[in-house]
Write an enzyme that holds these catalytic residues in place. Structure first.
Site, PDB file in Angstrom:
ATOM      1  N   ASP A 217       0.858  -1.176   0.000  1.00 37.90           N
ATOM      2  CA  ASP A 217       0.000   0.000   0.000  1.00 37.90           C
ATOM      3  C   ASP A 217       0.904   1.239   0.000  1.00 37.90           C
ATOM      4  OD1 ASP A 217      -2.409   1.529   0.289  1.00 37.90           O
ATOM      5  OD2 ASP A 217      -1.891   1.796   2.389  1.00 37.90           O
ATOM      6  N   ASP A 414      -2.020  -0.937   5.821  1.00 38.29           N
ATOM      7  CA  ASP A 414      -2.309  -0.327   7.115  1.00 38.29           C
ATOM      8  C   ASP A 414      -3.764   0.035   7.322  1.00 38.29           C
ATOM      9  OD1 ASP A 414      -2.298   1.798   5.233  1.00 38.29           O
ATOM     10  OD2 ASP A 414      -1.973   3.223   6.853  1.00 38.29           O
TER      11      ASP A 414
END
Length: 516
Positions: A217, A414
């Site tokens: 990410d 996350d």
């Protein structure tokens, strides 16, 4: 036990670094500091700027901007006014506010990490279970060998039958076989904990050693989510008001009067608001700052329209303008700040043969720029076109496509939008600052928030598997060599006991090398 205690101590030390207190409002308007675990629905909390919201609720007083990158992958701050909903885990960026708690739960780092620690240390990893399956039949065979040896020696030399049987029973070392994997995995888990990586399951080390493809990410993982001024463009007529560096210093000084995220990033480069003699400073919400210098000239710092550059071409990046007396003088563009050590960590992973692919929910322009800057691949659709600004289902499809090609894949993320891919990946990491749901779906939590620790974890996992194989090999060779010696009467019971003890100690000692 030493390896287990060392791992537990390291994990507890990591837990102790996590904040768990909040400010709760009393009926008389004062505040009290309480544990986040004592917060209940209906409580009113004061959330200072820079602190995370500890629960889901609604703003009751004040206005601010919240960093909800954990939820959507979008790194732009979200304006929040009284009456707007706020979500646990998002960050209050701009000003102190008060919120009424509506929903609470286990969304605290303390409880989440404690659960990870207990789960990891109470597990029997698959390698250990596999060794135990071999140890059981092995022990049965040894019992038969001991009985057969005693019977044979009863006819050869009855005086030696008992001690030959005892030697066979004592010299065998199924414990070395059963300790080979868990001792190594626990020692490695302790080392990772000291580096800031907490394992939820020890099996993840075996899979991590085989990973050849890592999906990442962007916002909150590769970047800190905070912004920095990346470009300053003087406008026509600017030289008459000073050099570009002088104008930038003036902009940074004026920005010091505001707590807006862009102002804070710009002010961090200057010497503070006192660097210039500003007077009659005003902040207009949604527009910018207005002030007068010591000569009475009006300066503005804010949006293009506020400064007088309404006809300027729009920018894909966040920006502010500086102007004086209605004349635009300086255009300041901002870029995201990479986490410290990201680029060396990515180069280390690539040097180790790991393919790196960016999966971002951010805007296409920012994702493309970040991928080009770091030399990352970008996930492609089935048609072969590049996909950015991905939704959770898009990320999941990209990861499954890699798994269908018989690749061992890992995911590092996350946010809530990363939870499906974290659960689908063969092994997954969640950043310690990430959302609870992301941490709960991951196999490991990077409490340190350093990508370098993920790269080191993979190397340590490979080293761990080499140690496990060494332990297994030694246990097999030892038993294959010593059991026949005991059967034929060449190893007395005292030597058998010494050999068994030394074999177990050698396995433990080899595993504890991983704790250094």
């Amino acid at each position: 036990m030493a390896a287990r205690h060392r791992a537990a101590e390291s994990l507890e030390a990591s837990i102790g670094q996590l904040p768990t207190a909040v400010l709760r409002m009393r009926a008389d308007g004062s505040t009290e500091t309480v544990s986040a675990q004592r917060v209940a629905p209906g409580d009113v909390l004061r959330v200072p700027a820079g602190q995370a919201f500890a629960a889901d609720g609604v703003l009751t007083r004040g206005s601010t901007q919240a960093d909800e990158a954990l939820l959507s992958g979008e790194s732009r701050p979200v304006p929040k006014q009284a009456g707007d909903a706020v979500v646990a885990g998002s960050l209050n960026l701009q000003a102190p506010v008060e919120m009424r708690v509506e929903r609470v739960g286990a969304d605290t780092r303390h409880e989440a990490i404690v659960a990870l620690m207990r789960q990891a240390l109470s597990q029997r990893p698959s390698l250990a279970r596999s060794a135990d399956r071999w140890a059981g039949p092995f022990l049965a065979v040894v019992m038969l060998l001991a009985a057969g040896s005693a019977l044979a020696w009863w006819f050869i030399d009855p005086s030696r039958a008992v001690w030959v049987a005892v030697s066979v029973l004592v010299v065998t070392c199924p414990c070395a076989l059963s300790l080979a994997a868990p001792s190594a995995l626990l020692a490695a888990a302790g080392t990772l904990a000291r580096r800031g990586v907490l394992l939820r399951r020890l099996d993840a080390l075996e899979t991590l050693a085989q990973v050849r493809h890592l999906f990442l990410d962007k916002t909150g993982t590769l970047t800190e989510g905070s912004l920095r001024c990346s470009e300053a463009q003087p406008q026509p007529g600017a030289p008459a008001w000073g050099s570009a560096s002088e104008l930038r210093a003036r902009a940074a000084s004026l920005a010091g009067w505001s707590s807006h995220p862009l102002s804070a990033a710009l002010a961090a480069e200057g010497r503070g608001p006192e660097a210039f003699a500003w007077q009659a400073v005003q902040e207009r919400p949604g527009q910018g700052l207005q002030a007068q210098d010591d000569e009475g000239r009006e300066w503005r710092l804010g949006s293009a329209a506020f400064v007088g550059a309404a006809d300027a071409a729009p920018s894909p990046d966040p920006e502010v303008w500086l102007g004086c007396q209605g004349q635009p003088l300086l255009r300041l563009r901002f870029a995201e700040r990479l986490r410290a050590g990201v680029e060396p960590a990515l180069r280390q992973l690539q040097a180790d043969g790991v393919t790196l692919t960016l999966l971002s929910g951010d805007s296409p322009e920012r994702a493309a720029a970040m991928a080009a800057r770091l030399g990352l691949q970008v996930a492609a659709s089935a048609a072969g076109t590049q996909q950015r600004g991905l939704q959770p289902e898009d990320k999941l499809a990209a990861l499954r496509q890699a798994q269908q090609q018989d690749q061992r894949v890992a995911m590092l993320g996350d946010g809530l939008n990363d939870a499906p891919v974290l659960a689908q990946a063969d092994v997954s990491f969640a950043m310690g600052e990430g959302a609870l749901v992301a941490r709960s779906h991951a196999d490991a939590v990077v409490v340190s928030n350093r990508l370098a620790d993920v790269a080191d974890a993979r190397r340590l996992a490979q080293h761990t598997m080499r140690v496990v194989r060494q332990n297994m090999l030694w246990a097999g060779l030892y038993n294959a060599a010593c059991v026949p010696l005991a059967v034929v009467g060449l190893m007395p019971p005292w030597a058998s006991g010494l050999g068994m003890a030394l074999s177990s100690l050698l396995v433990i000692g080899n595993s504890l090398r991983l704790a250094r």
